[in-house]
Design an enzyme around this catalytic site. Structure first.
Site, PDB file in Angstrom:
ATOM      1  N   ARG A  36       0.813  -1.226   0.000  1.00  0.00           N
ATOM      2  CA  ARG A  36       0.000   0.000   0.000  1.00  0.00           C
ATOM      3  C   ARG A  36       0.841   1.268   0.000  1.00  0.00           C
ATOM      4  O   ARG A  36       0.375   2.331  -0.375  1.00  0.00           O
ATOM      5  CB  ARG A  36      -0.898   0.030   1.246  1.00  0.00           C
ATOM      6  CG  ARG A  36      -1.859  -1.125   1.354  1.00  0.00           C
ATOM      7  CD  ARG A  36      -2.505  -1.151   2.729  1.00  0.00           C
ATOM      8  NE  ARG A  36      -1.453  -1.360   3.739  1.00  0.00           N
ATOM      9  CZ  ARG A  36      -1.574  -1.076   5.027  1.00  0.00           C
ATOM     10  NH1 ARG A  36      -2.685  -0.555   5.490  1.00  0.00           N
ATOM     11  NH2 ARG A  36      -0.592  -1.306   5.863  1.00  0.00           N
ATOM     12  N   GLU A  47       7.431   7.870  11.265  1.00  0.00           N
ATOM     13  CA  GLU A  47       7.417   9.020  12.163  1.00  0.00           C
ATOM     14  C   GLU A  47       8.545   9.930  11.711  1.00  0.00           C
ATOM     15  O   GLU A  47       9.695   9.501  11.644  1.00  0.00           O
ATOM     16  CB  GLU A  47       7.659   8.596  13.611  1.00  0.00           C
ATOM     17  CG  GLU A  47       6.539   7.791  14.212  1.00  0.00           C
ATOM     18  CD  GLU A  47       6.839   7.363  15.652  1.00  0.00           C
ATOM     19  OE1 GLU A  47       8.026   7.384  16.077  1.00  0.00           O
ATOM     20  OE2 GLU A  47       5.883   6.994  16.337  1.00  0.00           O
ATOM     21  N   GLN A  87       7.965  26.800  14.897  1.00  0.00           N
ATOM     22  CA  GLN A  87       7.375  27.146  13.609  1.00  0.00           C
ATOM     23  C   GLN A  87       7.788  26.094  12.583  1.00  0.00           C
ATOM     24  O   GLN A  87       8.905  25.596  12.615  1.00  0.00           O
ATOM     25  CB  GLN A  87       7.905  28.525  13.187  1.00  0.00           C
ATOM     26  CG  GLN A  87       7.363  29.089  11.906  1.00  0.00           C
ATOM     27  CD  GLN A  87       7.872  30.514  11.694  1.00  0.00           C
ATOM     28  OE1 GLN A  87       7.809  31.343  12.596  1.00  0.00           O
ATOM     29  NE2 GLN A  87       8.386  30.788  10.511  1.00  0.00           N
ATOM     30  N   ASP A  88       6.869  25.752  11.683  1.00  0.00           N
ATOM     31  CA  ASP A  88       7.177  24.893  10.543  1.00  0.00           C
ATOM     32  C   ASP A  88       7.113  25.737   9.283  1.00  0.00           C
ATOM     33  O   ASP A  88       6.199  26.553   9.120  1.00  0.00           O
ATOM     34  CB  ASP A  88       6.171  23.746  10.416  1.00  0.00           C
ATOM     35  CG  ASP A  88       6.408  22.625  11.413  1.00  0.00           C
ATOM     36  OD1 ASP A  88       7.327  22.729  12.241  1.00  0.00           O
ATOM     37  OD2 ASP A  88       5.661  21.635  11.357  1.00  0.00           O
ATOM     38  N   ASN A  89       8.078  25.543   8.390  1.00  0.00           N
ATOM     39  CA  ASN A  89       8.146  26.282   7.131  1.00  0.00           C
ATOM     40  C   ASN A  89       8.185  25.304   5.966  1.00  0.00           C
ATOM     41  O   ASN A  89       8.608  24.156   6.131  1.00  0.00           O
ATOM     42  CB  ASN A  89       9.400  27.154   7.081  1.00  0.00           C
ATOM     43  CG  ASN A  89       9.442  28.170   8.190  1.00  0.00           C
ATOM     44  OD1 ASN A  89       8.421  28.711   8.593  1.00  0.00           O
ATOM     45  ND2 ASN A  89      10.624  28.443   8.702  1.00  0.00           N
ATOM     46  N   ARG A 126      19.276  28.204  -2.519  1.00  0.00           N
ATOM     47  CA  ARG A 126      18.686  29.057  -1.484  1.00  0.00           C
ATOM     48  C   ARG A 126      19.688  29.077  -0.333  1.00  0.00           C
ATOM     49  O   ARG A 126      19.925  28.074   0.303  1.00  0.00           O
ATOM     50  CB  ARG A 126      17.339  28.510  -1.022  1.00  0.00           C
ATOM     51  CG  ARG A 126      16.258  28.575  -2.097  1.00  0.00           C
ATOM     52  CD  ARG A 126      14.936  28.052  -1.529  1.00  0.00           C
ATOM     53  NE  ARG A 126      13.901  28.018  -2.532  1.00  0.00           N
ATOM     54  CZ  ARG A 126      12.920  28.915  -2.640  1.00  0.00           C
ATOM     55  NH1 ARG A 126      12.860  29.926  -1.800  1.00  0.00           N
ATOM     56  NH2 ARG A 126      12.004  28.791  -3.577  1.00  0.00           N
ATOM     57  N   HIS A 181      21.907  31.233   4.626  1.00  0.00           N
ATOM     58  CA  HIS A 181      21.137  32.093   5.522  1.00  0.00           C
ATOM     59  C   HIS A 181      21.370  31.751   6.991  1.00  0.00           C
ATOM     60  O   HIS A 181      21.702  30.634   7.338  1.00  0.00           O
ATOM     61  CB  HIS A 181      19.633  31.926   5.253  1.00  0.00           C
ATOM     62  CG  HIS A 181      19.247  32.176   3.842  1.00  0.00           C
ATOM     63  ND1 HIS A 181      18.286  31.431   3.196  1.00  0.00           N
ATOM     64  CD2 HIS A 181      19.674  33.087   2.934  1.00  0.00           C
ATOM     65  CE1 HIS A 181      18.137  31.872   1.959  1.00  0.00           C
ATOM     66  NE2 HIS A 181      18.972  32.875   1.773  1.00  0.00           N
ATOM     67  N   LYS A 187      17.454  24.503  12.739  1.00  0.00           N
ATOM     68  CA  LYS A 187      16.511  24.035  11.719  1.00  0.00           C
ATOM     69  C   LYS A 187      16.606  22.520  11.572  1.00  0.00           C
ATOM     70  O   LYS A 187      17.709  21.970  11.536  1.00  0.00           O
ATOM     71  CB  LYS A 187      16.821  24.656  10.352  1.00  0.00           C
ATOM     72  CG  LYS A 187      16.687  26.152  10.292  1.00  0.00           C
ATOM     73  CD  LYS A 187      17.055  26.688   8.921  1.00  0.00           C
ATOM     74  CE  LYS A 187      16.918  28.197   8.878  1.00  0.00           C
ATOM     75  NZ  LYS A 187      17.300  28.738   7.556  1.00  0.00           N
ATOM     76  N   TYR A 225      10.773  22.447   6.924  1.00  0.00           N
ATOM     77  CA  TYR A 225      11.704  22.500   8.045  1.00  0.00           C
ATOM     78  C   TYR A 225      11.053  23.138   9.264  1.00  0.00           C
ATOM     79  O   TYR A 225      10.223  24.004   9.162  1.00  0.00           O
ATOM     80  CB  TYR A 225      13.014  23.196   7.667  1.00  0.00           C
ATOM     81  CG  TYR A 225      12.905  24.554   7.021  1.00  0.00           C
ATOM     82  CD1 TYR A 225      13.118  25.705   7.762  1.00  0.00           C
ATOM     83  CD2 TYR A 225      12.603  24.680   5.675  1.00  0.00           C
ATOM     84  CE1 TYR A 225      13.044  26.955   7.175  1.00  0.00           C
ATOM     85  CE2 TYR A 225      12.523  25.927   5.071  1.00  0.00           C
ATOM     86  CZ  TYR A 225      12.742  27.054   5.836  1.00  0.00           C
ATOM     87  OH  TYR A 225      12.657  28.300   5.243  1.00  0.00           O
ATOM     88  N   LYS A 265      18.667  38.742  -3.407  1.00  0.00           N
ATOM     89  CA  LYS A 265      19.211  38.780  -2.047  1.00  0.00           C
ATOM     90  C   LYS A 265      20.383  37.802  -1.913  1.00  0.00           C
ATOM     91  O   LYS A 265      21.448  38.171  -1.408  1.00  0.00           O
ATOM     92  CB  LYS A 265      18.099  38.429  -1.049  1.00  0.00           C
ATOM     93  CG  LYS A 265      18.555  38.251   0.374  1.00  0.00           C
ATOM     94  CD  LYS A 265      17.391  37.819   1.244  1.00  0.00           C
ATOM     95  CE  LYS A 265      17.853  37.072   2.449  1.00  0.00           C
ATOM     96  NZ  LYS A 265      16.775  36.516   3.246  1.00  0.00           N
ATOM     97  N   ASP A 266      20.210  36.568  -2.367  1.00  0.00           N
ATOM     98  CA  ASP A 266      21.270  35.567  -2.229  1.00  0.00           C
ATOM     99  C   ASP A 266      22.454  35.856  -3.145  1.00  0.00           C
ATOM    100  O   ASP A 266      23.588  35.534  -2.823  1.00  0.00           O
ATOM    101  CB  ASP A 266      20.725  34.169  -2.487  1.00  0.00           C
ATOM    102  CG  ASP A 266      19.848  33.680  -1.349  1.00  0.00           C
ATOM    103  OD1 ASP A 266      19.876  34.284  -0.268  1.00  0.00           O
ATOM    104  OD2 ASP A 266      19.126  32.686  -1.549  1.00  0.00           O
TER     105      ASP A 266
END
Length: 180
Positions: free
Chosen positions: A23, A28, A46-48, A59, A62, A72, A132, A169-170
Site C-alpha cells: 500500500r 514518524e 514554527q514549521d516552514n 537558497r 542564511h 533548523k 523544516y 538577495k542571495d
C-alpha cells in the site's frame, strides 16, 4: 529513528524508519522526546515549507542573528536537494567549514542544523518541496546571510554554480570575512 554525526560538532543526519507494504509506507518524521534525548534539547516553534520549481536553484546561505538565532530540522518531501550547513560559531575550531547531505523523498533523511550555522540548499531535481522546523520565529531585522560562492568556504553545491538560479538577495550577500 537513526542518526549520524559529522566531523563538525553540532549537525546531525537523521533517518526515520519506514514501515512499508504494497500500500505504501508509514514513518514518524519527528518525535520530541527522541529528538531531545539524541540530538538537541530544543523547542520547535514554527514549521516552514518552500517549493523550488527548477533544478539548479540555490537558497542560502542564511542565518538569523541574536536574539532570533534558529536551529533548523530540514527535510525534502518531494524531489532531491543538496543541503549544507556552515559553522559560523565564534571561536569554533571548525569556523567556516561546511557539511552537506543529500535529502530526498526516497531516503527521507533530515538534517539538523543548529543555531550558529549558515544553512542553504541546491535543488538537484525540479519541483523540490522542502519542509523544516525552526527553533525561533522569522525576524526580518535579524535575517542575514553570507555569499553562497564565497571561496573561503568553498561549498561544493553538486550543481554548476555558474548556472545557479538565485534570488537577488542571495546573489548579493557579503563574504564570510565580514563575520570575523
Amino acid at each position: 529513528m537513526n542518526f549520524e554525526t559529522f566531523e563538525i560538532n553540532g549537525p546531525a543526519l537523521i533517518t526515520p524508519k519506514k514501515f512499508g507494504d504494497a500500500r505504501g509506507y508509514f514513518m514518524e518524521t519527528f518525535k520530541d522526546e527522541w529528538f531531545r534525548k539524541n540530538i538537541a534539547d530544543v523547542t520547535f516553534v514554527q514549521d516552514n515549507q518552500s517549493l523550488s520549481v527548477e533544478q539548479g536553484v540555490i537558497r542560502g546561505l542564511h542565518y538569523q542573528k541574536a536574539p532570533f538565532e534558529q536551529g533548523k530540522l530540514v527535510r525534502c518531501v518531494q524531489g532531491a536537494i543538496w543541503d549544507v550547513a556552515v559553522d559560523i560559531r565564534p571561536k569554533s575550531p571548525s569556523f567556516g567549514q561546511w557539511i552537506g547531505a543529500e535529502l530526498n523523498e526516497e531516503n527521507a533523511k533530515q538534517l539538523w542544523v543548529p543555531s550558529g550555522f549558515l544553512h542553504g540548499f541546491a535543488t538537484l531535481t525540479e519541483n523540490c518541496l522542502v519542509q523544516y522546523k525552526v527553533t525561533n520565529p522569522y525576524s526580518k531585522e535579524c535575517d542575514a546571510g553570507i555569499a553562497f560562492d564565497d571561496p573561503e568556504i568553498n561549498v561544493d553545491w553538486k550543481i554548476d554554480i555558474t548556472k545557479a538560479i538565485l534570488s537577488d538577495k542571495d546573489r548579493n550577500q557579503p563574504a564570510l570575512a565580514t563575520l570575523k
